[in-house]
Scaffold this motif. Structure first.
Motif, mmCIF file in Angstrom:
data_model
loop_
_atom_site.group_PDB
_atom_site.id
_atom_site.type_symbol
_atom_site.label_atom_id
_atom_site.label_comp_id
_atom_site.label_asym_id
_atom_site.label_seq_id
_atom_site.Cartn_x
_atom_site.Cartn_y
_atom_site.Cartn_z
ATOM 1 N N VAL A 160 0.520 1.597 -11.473
ATOM 2 C CA VAL A 160 0.125 0.449 -10.657
ATOM 3 C C VAL A 160 -1.102 0.799 -9.817
ATOM 4 O O VAL A 160 -2.033 -0.004 -9.687
ATOM 5 C CB VAL A 160 1.300 -0.011 -9.773
ATOM 6 N N ALA A 161 -1.121 2.000 -9.248
ATOM 7 C CA ALA A 161 -2.278 2.417 -8.445
ATOM 8 C C ALA A 161 -3.550 2.407 -9.287
ATOM 9 O O ALA A 161 -4.617 1.963 -8.828
ATOM 10 C CB ALA A 161 -2.033 3.806 -7.866
ATOM 11 N N ALA A 162 -3.468 2.876 -10.516
ATOM 12 C CA ALA A 162 -4.639 2.868 -11.402
ATOM 13 C C ALA A 162 -5.079 1.449 -11.708
ATOM 14 O O ALA A 162 -6.278 1.141 -11.699
ATOM 15 C CB ALA A 162 -4.315 3.624 -12.691
ATOM 16 N N VAL A 213 -6.606 -4.330 -18.390
ATOM 17 C CA VAL A 213 -6.698 -2.927 -18.806
ATOM 18 C C VAL A 213 -5.644 -2.667 -19.866
ATOM 19 O O VAL A 213 -4.469 -3.022 -19.700
ATOM 20 C CB VAL A 213 -6.484 -1.986 -17.604
ATOM 21 N N GLY A 214 -6.050 -2.053 -20.961
ATOM 22 C CA GLY A 214 -5.129 -1.763 -22.049
ATOM 23 C C GLY A 214 -4.113 -0.704 -21.690
ATOM 24 O O GLY A 214 -4.315 0.133 -20.800
ATOM 25 N N ARG A 215 -3.022 -0.691 -22.431
ATOM 26 C CA ARG A 215 -1.933 0.246 -22.181
ATOM 27 C C ARG A 215 -2.383 1.699 -22.350
ATOM 28 O O ARG A 215 -2.040 2.567 -21.540
ATOM 29 C CB ARG A 215 -0.791 -0.076 -23.156
ATOM 30 N N ASP A 216 -3.150 1.985 -23.383
ATOM 31 C CA ASP A 216 -3.591 3.358 -23.619
ATOM 32 C C ASP A 216 -4.506 3.840 -22.492
ATOM 33 O O ASP A 216 -4.454 5.016 -22.100
ATOM 34 C CB ASP A 216 -4.318 3.444 -24.962
ATOM 35 N N LEU A 222 -4.399 2.813 -19.349
ATOM 36 C CA LEU A 222 -3.547 3.082 -18.192
ATOM 37 C C LEU A 222 -2.809 4.414 -18.348
ATOM 38 O O LEU A 222 -2.593 5.134 -17.358
ATOM 39 C CB LEU A 222 -2.546 1.945 -18.001
ATOM 40 N N ARG A 223 -2.432 4.733 -19.582
ATOM 41 C CA ARG A 223 -1.768 6.019 -19.826
ATOM 42 C C ARG A 223 -2.656 7.185 -19.387
ATOM 43 O O ARG A 223 -2.185 8.182 -18.846
ATOM 44 C CB ARG A 223 -1.418 6.148 -21.311
#
Length: 739
Positions: free
Chosen positions: A344-346, A359-362, A364-365
């Motif tokens: 969430v912070a990102a 923002v895509g899931r990858d 965010l990873r």
């Protein structure tokens, strides 16, 4: 010739009908040329071709229409449509979530079509049927909004996150314009299509929820608004919402507060906002609004919102903003959801860095990992990434999640979190993780925001990418950013070329040409030639008054810079006379609390410096006014503190000066970053004060570090580099103390 009638719900719509409609236009033009000649042929052909084009647009195969071919763009390039692929009328949009309102029943708005079919083909909630939204509570400002919509073609509703902007706009527009087409682009890429569709309808509402997402490179312009407007008020309406924090970026004009160097870098976006009739919505609910809400006590959600007291707005509690914020903060606890909190912070900082697309899931990873490490890493016992994403997207108290979106379209942080108090500046690791991987248009947005926030190094990095990608205006903003980052000679050289090109293409009196001349004049002075800068600004002020008017902000800005560089040329008394006249004009035009009025007051105090006690008293009053109007961290406020520290040093109060400069260095580093020229200058003055206090070795150490940093940041010959060397040379040799 028979008229072709088309039913909106025709089951025969498809590629054969579409091709036939297109062929109708071509046949009409050919027959017209056979039956008539000259202007008659052209007129008949054009009329029928226009009609057939409109028919073809209605017949073009749409997403979701059975057996008709799937040609409607998806994702951010899509428009909100019904299951049959049509643009809905407002009366068909029967849920406020389809207009962007925050859900209060567990189903966050995600741009799904009006009939509830999600854009990625999956149920929005795992198969559960969404419940009814809470009853609409009439807001006090609704009559004002109705009045504005009745007369203005572009209305902007401004308020804090979860204040109820989208719900108010939706309910008011639906009541006023039930038969209007509801044209909602689901991303900036769909804006041109939305404008075309709205422009072909006799009645249309172009819906731009979160207007900031439709500004910037490839976004809304005043020309687009002018092309859409109709002769009859209320026929074609642009209705937009915007968070207060986003609106203030253009209202407050942070960069011009900093140096006065930029009044036009984001001219297009600012001018779009100036076209709107602005209606403001308060977050806190009035006594009357709360009484109207109390009439719906059968709804437990409204009961809970009213019980929250007056600390929060009812809409804020219905959207679970406070609950979500608390959930995020509590998740950092070891063994709770620390990885989810880092994700969430990102996502929050992606938005705060200027990235407006999901923002895509990858991504965010990857981006969340440094946040987790900074808070303790493995000691927090973080959960697996998939579990973290599930938690972050889960609804809280049957409302929205901390992240809104899906695997297909990506994720955005719930906007309530963006305005949370106490957020640290966007960290360097997040910026570097983003800037090299975004599109040129996204890089422009990020660079623009970094520039406004006084982060010129970051801004230059992003804008260089935008310029390489051919984003219009990126070269101009990049040149200004390069100058603000400490390379004014390079900026002046680039701006000289931009000014020549604008004069050739647009003419000498065009506002964009005047803007380029302003920046060229400013950086000419910053590069060490204040006499030439004063001459350029004298000519510019006269031309701007003729073209724009004597009271235009750009004319007043040119006069301010003329006075400043007159003073820097060695004529402080003349500068003070010019500033006194300018202050009177600005007070009349802009009012006492305008940032530019405060800047003019500061310059006037400086160049009119007489009896020290009176100067210090006026600066203290100015600082109090700046803190009241702009806040303690505003660049204008920090500049006033710089002046007060300098006056203390001149008066010989060296201990006071040391403390003042040390505090200012800390605050400028926090607000602007360690690399900003203003931060470097404060470090040099702090060292000067240390030397004056006989703290020679501390001064030497600070000067050596600052000079080393400045050499990597500033162009050779920069005045800060000269000052650093002069101060170092003036210190006694190491080990020898001054007598």
């Amino acid at each position: 010739m028979p008229v072709l009638l088309v039913r909106e719900n025709s089951r025969g719509r498809g590629w054969p009908a579409y091709v036939g409609a297109v062929g109708l236009g071509a046949a009409a033009l050919a027959l017209a040329s056979l039956w008539t000649s000259g202007a008659w042929a052209t007129g008949i052909g054009a009329a029928v071709t226009t009609f057939s084009g409109l028919v073809a647009e209605r017949l073009r195969p749409r997403r979701g229409a059975a057996g008709d071919g799937d040609t409607v763009p998806a994702g951010a390039a899509a428009l909100l449509r019904t299951a049959a692929g049509r643009i809905p009328a407002l009366r068909q949009v029967d849920r406020p979530e389809s207009a962007g309102a925050h859900s209060a029943d567990g189903h966050p708005a995600d741009g799904h079509p009006a009939d509830g079919h999600p854009g990625d083909g999956h149920p929005a909630d795992g198969g559960r049927t969404p419940g009814a939204p809470p009853a609409y509570i009439r807001r006090d400002v609704e009559p004002r909004l109705r009045e504005a919509l009745g007369r203005a073609g572009f209305v902007l509703l401004v308020g804090e996150s979860t204040a109820g902007k989208s719900r108010l706009a939706y309910e008011t527009a639906r009541a006023l314009f039930p038969r209007h087409a509801f044209v909602r682009p689901l991303g900036r890429a769909a804006l041109p299509q939305a404008l075309r569709v709205a422009g072909t309808r006799r009645r249309a509402v172009l819906w731009l929820d979160d207007l900031e997402e439709f500004l910037g490179a490839g976004g809304l312009t005043t020309a687009m608004l002018a092309a859409l407007s109709g002769p009859t008020p209320g026929r074609r309406v642009v209705l937009a919402t915007m968070r207060t924090q986003e609106y203030r970026r253009f209202e407050a004009r942070e960069e011009s507060r900093l140096t006065g160097s930029d009044r036009d870098a984001w001219r297009t976006q600012r001018d779009v906002l100036r076209q709107a009739e602005v209606v403001r919505l308060a977050r806190h609910w009035s006594a009357g609004e709360r009484r109207r809400a109390a009439a719906h006590m059968q709804d437990p959600r409204i009961v809970a919102a009213l019980r929250a007291g007056e600390r929060f707005g009812v809409a804020e509690v219905l959207a679970a903003g406070p609950e979500l914020l608390a959930s995020w903060h509590n998740a950092w606890t070891p063994g709770a959801h620390p990885r989810g909190a880092a994700v969430v912070a990102a996502a929050v900082d992606c938005r705060r860095a200027g990235l407006r697309s999901p923002v895509g899931r990858d991504r965010l990873r990857e981006l969340h990992r440094p946040y987790l490490v900074e808070r303790g890493g493995g000691d927090l016992r973080p959960e697996p990434f998939d579990e973290a994403m599930t938690w972050a997207c889960a609804t809280v108290h049957a409302t929205s999640g901390l992240l809104i979106g899906n695997r297909t379209q990506g994720y955005n942080a719930f906007d309530y979190l963006l305005d949370a108090p106490g957020l640290a500046p966007v960290p360097e690791h997040l910026w570097q993780g983003l800037v090299g991987r975004v599109t040129p248009a996204e890089a422009y947005d990020m660079g623009l925001l970094a520039h406004q926030e006084g982060r010129p190094r970051r801004a230059a990095e992003a804008l260089a990418r935008a310029r390489l990608g051919g984003v219009p205006g990126a070269d101009f903003l990049l040149a200004i950013t390069i100058g603000d980052a400490g390379r004014p000679r390079r900026a002046a050289a680039d701006l000289a070329g931009i000014t020549r090109r604008r004069q050739d293409r647009l003419g000498p009196g065009h506002p964009d040409t005047l803007a380029a001349r302003h920046q060229l004049a400013f950086f000419t002075g910053e590069a060490g030639n204040p006499h030439a800068a004063a001459g350029r600004f004298a000519a510019l002020a006269a031309d701007a008054a003729t073209v724009l008017g004597a009271g235009h902000p750009d004319t007043l800005a040119a006069r301010h810079e003329l006075a400043y560089f007159t003073g820097e040329s060695g004529a402080p008394a003349e500068a003070a006379r010019q500033l006194a006249r300018l202050l009177a004009d600005r007070l009349r035009v802009q009012g006492p609390d305008d940032p530019q009025v405060l800047a003019t007051r500061r310059s006037l105090i400086w160049y009119r410096a007489g009896e020290p006690a009176g100067t210090e008293e006026r600066l203290a009053e100015l600082q109090a006014d700046a803190e009241r109007c702009l806040g303690p961290d505003d660049p204008h406020t920090l500049a006033v503190r710089s002046s007060r520290a300098a006056v203390a040093a001149r008066a010989g109060r060296t201990a006071e000066a040391v403390t003042a400069w040390e505090s200012l260095v800390a605050d400028r580093t926090r607000v602007m970053g360690p690399d900003h020229p203003h931060t470097i200058y404060a470090r040099l003055e702090w060292a000067r004060a240390l030397a004056s206090s006989a703290r020679t070795e501390e001064a030497r150490s600070l000067l050596t570090r600052t000079l080393g940093d400045a050499r990597t940041l500033l162009e050779p010959g920069h005045r800060h580099l000269r000052l650093a060397r002069e101060l170092l040379a003036g210190l006694p040799p190491a080990g020898r103390h001054p007598v």
